[in-house]
Design a protein around this motif. Structure first.
Motif, short mmCIF file in Angstrom:
data_model
loop_
_atom_site.label_atom_id
_atom_site.label_comp_id
_atom_site.label_asym_id
_atom_site.label_seq_id
_atom_site.Cartn_x
_atom_site.Cartn_y
_atom_site.Cartn_z
N LEU A 284 0.83 -1.26 -0.18
CA LEU A 284 -0.02 -0.12 0.07
C LEU A 284 0.79 1.05 0.00
CD1 LEU A 284 -2.75 1.21 0.12
CD2 LEU A 284 -2.59 0.93 2.74
N GLY A 285 1.89 1.15 0.79
CA GLY A 285 2.90 2.17 0.83
C GLY A 285 3.62 2.62 -0.45
N ALA A 286 3.65 1.46 -1.19
CA ALA A 286 4.21 1.61 -2.65
C ALA A 286 3.26 2.19 -3.42
CB ALA A 286 4.83 0.30 -3.19
N PHE A 287 2.24 1.78 -3.46
CA PHE A 287 1.13 2.17 -4.43
C PHE A 287 1.03 3.74 -3.95
CE2 PHE A 287 -3.40 3.42 -5.09
CZ PHE A 287 -3.24 3.10 -6.56
N GLY A 288 0.73 3.98 -2.79
CA GLY A 288 0.43 5.46 -2.30
C GLY A 288 1.68 6.32 -2.92
N GLY A 289 2.72 6.04 -2.39
CA GLY A 289 4.00 6.53 -2.90
C GLY A 289 4.19 7.12 -4.43
N SER A 299 8.11 9.91 -11.67
CA SER A 299 8.01 8.48 -11.56
C SER A 299 9.16 7.76 -11.22
CB SER A 299 7.36 7.82 -13.01
OG SER A 299 7.31 6.64 -12.93
N PRO A 300 9.22 6.78 -10.31
CA PRO A 300 10.37 6.16 -9.84
C PRO A 300 10.79 5.05 -10.88
CG PRO A 300 8.58 5.35 -8.51
CD PRO A 300 8.24 6.50 -9.23
N PHE A 301 12.06 4.88 -10.92
CA PHE A 301 12.48 3.83 -11.94
C PHE A 301 12.51 2.49 -11.06
CE2 PHE A 301 16.52 5.64 -10.41
CZ PHE A 301 17.14 4.57 -9.48
N ALA A 302 12.33 2.26 -10.05
CA ALA A 302 12.09 0.92 -9.02
C ALA A 302 11.56 1.52 -7.71
CB ALA A 302 13.28 0.35 -9.21
N ILE A 303 11.22 0.26 -7.03
CA ILE A 303 10.70 0.56 -5.73
C ILE A 303 11.71 -0.58 -4.86
CG2 ILE A 303 8.88 0.03 -4.05
CD1 ILE A 303 7.00 0.99 -6.17
N SER A 304 12.15 -0.06 -3.51
CA SER A 304 12.84 -0.87 -2.72
C SER A 304 12.48 -0.76 -1.14
CB SER A 304 14.35 -0.91 -2.96
OG SER A 304 15.11 -1.71 -1.99
N GLY A 305 13.16 -0.90 -0.08
CA GLY A 305 12.58 -0.63 1.14
C GLY A 305 12.16 -1.88 1.66
N MET A 306 11.45 -1.94 3.04
CA MET A 306 10.88 -2.70 3.59
C MET A 306 9.92 -3.76 2.71
SD MET A 306 12.43 -2.70 6.52
CE MET A 306 11.55 -3.88 7.46
N VAL A 307 9.24 -3.20 1.89
CA VAL A 307 8.21 -3.99 1.21
C VAL A 307 9.01 -5.39 0.38
CG1 VAL A 307 8.60 -2.69 -0.99
CG2 VAL A 307 6.53 -3.90 -0.66
N SER A 308 10.29 -4.92 -0.05
CA SER A 308 11.15 -5.99 -0.64
C SER A 308 11.46 -7.17 0.29
CB SER A 308 12.40 -5.33 -1.08
OG SER A 308 13.29 -5.19 -0.33
N ALA A 313 4.51 -9.27 -0.32
CA ALA A 313 4.35 -7.75 -0.44
C ALA A 313 4.96 -7.41 -1.78
CB ALA A 313 4.77 -7.04 0.91
N THR A 314 6.01 -8.09 -2.16
CA THR A 314 6.61 -7.77 -3.30
C THR A 314 5.92 -7.85 -4.62
OG1 THR A 314 9.01 -8.18 -2.28
CG2 THR A 314 8.74 -8.50 -4.97
N ALA A 315 5.23 -9.17 -4.72
CA ALA A 315 4.18 -9.45 -5.59
C ALA A 315 3.01 -8.32 -5.77
CB ALA A 315 3.70 -10.78 -5.28
N GLU A 316 2.63 -8.08 -4.79
CA GLU A 316 1.40 -7.26 -4.81
C GLU A 316 1.75 -5.75 -5.21
OE1 GLU A 316 -1.00 -8.78 -0.70
OE2 GLU A 316 -0.05 -7.05 -0.45
N ALA A 317 3.03 -5.37 -4.62
CA ALA A 317 3.53 -4.00 -5.11
C ALA A 317 3.84 -3.99 -6.49
CB ALA A 317 4.73 -3.79 -4.30
N ALA A 318 4.58 -4.91 -7.18
CA ALA A 318 4.95 -5.03 -8.61
C ALA A 318 3.49 -5.07 -9.50
CB ALA A 318 5.64 -6.38 -8.84
N GLU A 319 2.54 -5.82 -9.14
CA GLU A 319 1.48 -6.15 -9.59
C GLU A 319 0.71 -4.56 -9.68
OE1 GLU A 319 -3.04 -8.28 -9.90
OE2 GLU A 319 -1.48 -8.80 -8.18
N ILE A 320 0.54 -4.08 -8.54
CA ILE A 320 -0.38 -2.59 -8.61
C ILE A 320 0.45 -1.44 -9.12
CG2 ILE A 320 0.55 -1.77 -6.07
CD1 ILE A 320 -3.05 -1.88 -7.61
N THR A 321 1.75 -1.51 -9.00
CA THR A 321 2.49 -0.30 -9.58
C THR A 321 3.06 -0.40 -10.92
OG1 THR A 321 4.65 -1.10 -8.56
CG2 THR A 321 3.08 0.23 -7.11
N GLY A 322 3.32 -1.79 -11.32
CA GLY A 322 3.95 -2.13 -12.50
C GLY A 322 5.63 -1.84 -12.42
N LEU A 323 6.07 -1.85 -11.49
CA LEU A 323 7.44 -1.40 -11.27
C LEU A 323 8.14 -2.53 -10.58
CD1 LEU A 323 6.97 2.28 -10.02
CD2 LEU A 323 7.98 1.68 -12.09
N PRO A 324 9.69 -2.74 -11.01
CA PRO A 324 10.63 -3.66 -10.35
C PRO A 324 10.38 -3.45 -8.87
CG PRO A 324 11.78 -2.29 -11.66
CD PRO A 324 10.31 -1.76 -11.93
#
Length: 354
Positions: A284-289, A299-308, A313-324
């Protein structure tokens, strides 16, 4: 009110100097004043610890923790602090007890605290340090020489959804991977509260680092945006002058914090960034950010942090944001990170080999 210099020299030599004072020449302190009405953020304050609370240690100028005891003398910086997970503090001093708002050496009046926090460590100010000219010493007096903006090096910004979202790990990991890939990397902490944790994380990653304390600010909360921009310009240009062709810049706190919003909205810092890595605590934080950044046209080129840290959570974030969504280990991988940053590098012929 000004005290005699000899007693002051003795007190100062016995004191613990906090991380935020690390650029200060200790020998310049010759007297104390209690002219508190004119005190400003960044002024050096000699304090005595009254009662140890939340912060049980002082982060020293030589970058080690020192256990605090009642009666200890400490040299701290008057400063504002904004930390949703800890304290809200204002840079105000008076002739009475004050509070330690950050272990790196920020003192002031704590206005609010997170429910999980113990009462802040209480200190008594003995006076503001003054130099031989009678001027109150301020960390800005010891800042790096100001430099004009550098337009040649590649600069990546690391933003996060909140405190403790994994920004520092993401920034240091990206820096480490780029260094392994052959880039000449420097790390910068452009905003936040003076502390050695982020500073040390970059050095542990094998890259030189500077932060806003090098630019003369103990904290950046409530600092004018133009002041933060000038510090950023100086730090990037200094890194370039020292040989860097790639700079990783960590921006403190979350995207809703006042200074961070100002940077994202309209600033020289925003315009200077060649790419953004975003750190999020969860999907959710990835999507909101990503949604917030898109409102600013970014637009970020990638997402990292605790979600990874979580495959789900990684699968959810990748699906909802379309980002690595990249773990720190993936950011360390020189082949992966080279492919990741290639489209954003300003002068590829001066940087890493393919």
């Amino acid at each position: 009110m000004t005290f005699q210099s000899n007693p002051t020299t003795q007190l100062v030599s016995a004191a613990k100097w906090a991380f935020t004072t690390r650029r200060v020449s200790k020998g310049d302190a010759v007297a104390l004043t209690k002219d508190y009405a004119r005190a400003v953020a960044g002024d050096l304050v000699l304090c005595q610890i009254l009662e140890v609370g939340q912060h049980k240690n002082i982060q020293l100028s030589d970058r080690r923790n020192s256990t605090s005891y009642p009666g200890d003398l400490v040299v701290l910086c008057l400063g504002d602090r904004y930390a949703p997970d800890q304290f809200l503090c204002r840079a105000e001093i008076h002739d009475g007890p004050m509070q330690l708002a950050a272990g790196g050496g920020i003192v002031g009046i704590v206005e609010q605290s997170h429910a999980r926090m113990r009462p802040p460590t209480a200190v008594m100010p003995l006076g503001l340090l003054t130099n031989a000219s009678g001027k109150v010493m301020n960390v800005s007096d010891y800042a790096l020489p100001a430099k004009a903006p550098n337009r040649d090096v590649t600069v990546f910004g690391v933003f996060g959804a909140s405190m403790n979202s994994g920004k520092t790990t993401a920034a240091a990991s990206l820096a480490h991977g780029l260094r392994r890939a052959g880039y000449r990397v420097a790390g910068i902490k452009a905003t936040g509260t003076g502390a050695f944790g982020d500073f040390n994380a970059f050095e542990d990653a094998g890259v030189p680092v500077t932060d806003f304390t090098d630019a003369g600010m103990a904290t950046t909360y409530k600092m004018p945006l133009e002041r933060i921009e000038r510090g950023f310009d100086t730090l990037v240009a200094t890194a370039a002058a020292n040989g860097a062709n790639m700079v990783i810049v960590e921006i403190a706190d979350g995207v809703f914090q006042r200074e961070t919003r100002a940077i994202l909205n309209k600033s020289r810092i925003r315009e200077r960034l060649d790419g953004i890595l975003f750190a999020a605590p969860d999907a959710l934080g990835a999507f909101g950010g990503v949604t917030v950044l898109e409102r600013y046209g970014l637009s970020p080129f990638a997402i990292s942090g605790m979600v990874s840290c979580s495959p789900l959570a990684t699968a959810e974030a990748a699906e909802i944001t379309g980002l690595p969504i990249l773990t720190r280990e993936q950011l360390w991988d020189r082949s992966m990170v080279t492919q990741l940053v290639r489209p954003y590098v300003r002068q590829p012929e001066l940087c890493a080999a393919s």
